[in-house]
Enzyme design. Sequence first.
Site, short mmCIF file in Angstrom:
data_model
loop_
_atom_site.label_atom_id
_atom_site.label_comp_id
_atom_site.label_asym_id
_atom_site.label_seq_id
_atom_site.Cartn_x
_atom_site.Cartn_y
_atom_site.Cartn_z
N ALA A 123 0.84 -1.20 0.00
CA ALA A 123 0.00 0.00 0.00
C ALA A 123 0.87 1.25 0.00
O ALA A 123 0.61 2.22 -0.73
CB ALA A 123 -0.93 -0.01 1.21
N ASP A 124 1.91 1.25 0.82
CA ASP A 124 2.83 2.39 0.86
C ASP A 124 3.49 2.63 -0.50
O ASP A 124 3.54 3.77 -0.99
CB ASP A 124 3.93 2.15 1.90
N MET A 125 4.02 1.58 -1.09
CA MET A 125 4.77 1.73 -2.33
C MET A 125 3.85 2.09 -3.50
O MET A 125 4.20 2.89 -4.36
CB MET A 125 5.55 0.45 -2.64
#
Length: 403
Positions: free
Chosen positions: A176-178
């Site tokens: 999700a972050d990337m």
Amino acid sequence: MKNLATKGTKPGPLEGLLVLDLAQLITGPWCASLLGDLGAKVVKIETPRGGEAMRQIGPFVEGESVLFLSVNRNKRSLTLDLSRESGREILWKLVSRADVFIQNFRPDVRAAYGVEYSRVSSLRPDIVYLSVTAFGEDGPYRFKPGTDHVFQGLSGLMSVSGEPGQGPLRMGVPVADMTTAMYACLGVLAALMHRKNTGQGQEIRLNLLDAAMCLQQTTITEYLLTGRLPEQLGNSSPFACPVSMFPTADGHLNLAAFNNKFWRALCRTLDVPGLADDPRFSTPEERLARREELETILAARFTSRTTADWLARLEEADVPCGPVHDYESLFTDPQVLENRLLRELPHAGLGQVRTLGNPLAFSESPAMERNGAPELGEHTNELLHEMGYSETDIRELREQGVI
């Protein structure tokens, strides 16, 4: 395709742009680093008291956070206490010459520091202002903290990951972050193009919940159109069969015989009598409907030979396949070595940092990873000198705890 231009001989596509990175953790910092790969000058602004949060999260190598090192290359570090007016005055001087402003403060913290879009754009009207939040600018979750683990669960991603009957499963990387970082980079580039065409800056709002949902475009669209909840299928594809991972005599391999052409080639390679003509598996739809039955037959056959043996046979038959690497074997793979994605970047404390480079290959304006992540405040004096501060000014700011 390799970079056709020699590294260092031509400017990157964002050469001459200044990016201010006030973000923490993974998403905002990684977006800023990607912009740095493309030639932008990036200044990372951190609190003098320990720096941004990622510096305190392990694992560590010689006291340096591996997580911080992984997403903060191509930056100069400036320490500023933004809770103090004298610290914000320095920030405003940078804003007046900046092109991109990246922050991921919660709305209440952003207001406390006075770094809302209205304030920043009043100083630089054509600035591209990226605001990354956890769940959105408004709504019941707007003040909640969030992490990649939380977003994977909330977005539904965990519900489609894992083996049947074994419950939800987290993906093994901060996906999700990337993903949000790459959406953020896309948004910044589009806004810079808009500015070039119109002279107008703008605010970009992005949240990790939305990005994690959009990562599931195929499966969520299927649900919206059919009303059927997707199954957990482990290593198998929901769209075609056989597309899965199979054990071999000494390991595993991935196979993707997703159409009739590859299915017939697979059957010839496996040399299982009658399989190609078996009416149970004659069409893609029938193979998908009898997934478990077919995968059981294939698994029994694949265990008869080694991974290398099967890969050679499948590649000769032009069937999509590949090994299942761990990170140790990954960096011995001949194609990985040929692509030369591994980089060694200079770092003030560690000497050299090994990491992955940028996968984009430009013929005229190459992406370039110039330096490893900065040490805390490594460039504070240098940047303040560039803004016209004297040695006396800098000493006083340091004594006051502003830097």
